[in-house]
Design a protein around this motif. Sequence first.
Motif, PDB file in Angstrom:
ATOM      1  N   GLU A 173       0.830  -1.203   0.000  1.00 49.23           N
ATOM      2  CA  GLU A 173       0.000   0.000   0.000  1.00 49.23           C
ATOM      3  C   GLU A 173       0.867   1.257   0.000  1.00 49.23           C
ATOM      4  O   GLU A 173       0.584   2.227  -0.722  1.00 49.23           O
ATOM      5  N   GLN A 216       2.038   6.606  -7.035  1.00 48.60           N
ATOM      6  CA  GLN A 216       1.023   7.587  -7.448  1.00 48.60           C
ATOM      7  C   GLN A 216       1.536   9.010  -7.253  1.00 48.60           C
ATOM      8  O   GLN A 216       1.344   9.875  -8.119  1.00 48.60           O
ATOM      9  N   ARG A 233       2.279   1.634  -3.498  1.00 51.38           N
ATOM     10  CA  ARG A 233       1.284   2.149  -4.443  1.00 51.38           C
ATOM     11  C   ARG A 233       1.097   3.657  -4.283  1.00 51.38           C
ATOM     12  O   ARG A 233       1.046   4.397  -5.273  1.00 51.38           O
TER      13      ARG A 233
END
Length: 225
Positions: A102, A109, A105
């Motif tokens: 997580e 981004q 990610r």
Amino acid sequence: MTTPPEKKDRHAKTKRDAGTPGAARAAQPDPAPDTAGKAAGAPGGTTAAGDATHDAGATGTPWGAAPEPDVSPQALAERLRFVLAERDQYLDHLQRLKAEFENYRKRVQRDNEAVVARAGERVIESLLPVVDNLQRALEAAGRHEEGQVIEGIEVVTGQLRSVLAGHGLEEVPAAAGLPFDPNVHEAVVAQEHDDYDEGTIIAVLEPGYLLHGRLLRPSRVIVAR
């Protein structure tokens, strides 16, 4: 010739003994023990394999196999504690992997958003000189002749096109007399024309552009029919 009395008595006794049933049985040889029948499993005999099968059926364990040891409740409880501890270890490892993924990610981004922002900054920064020149052209429009103002606007337009070309923008080829290409052209109107063949561009209403080789906007044209 006369036989003596003693010999007569012995001869008669021998004949009597031979005629009795006990004497006949005593004269016969004793039969050999029936070991072959017993070994082969003949009726009435008991074999070693039969004894082993009987013993295995009585204990519930195949002949030659070791019996399963009894597991105590303490051993079962210890094994259960070990399995639960191993489960908790795997669960903790999976939760750590999930948290790391997580975070990865979100980091990717943020990096992508930063790249897009920096690209936009470069485009805007390269357009600032064009905006400055347009402002100067507007200020000079009231002080100079019309020809000079038009010349200044043409210079600014060329500068703007050069900046956009530096960022991968190019104009779609479209001009009167060129064949119509539906991949990059959009036919707004189809007209009959004596000077142009069918399927030929008569006029360009709005130029089209490609960005890094991909169609950004088609050219809007009038086509001869």
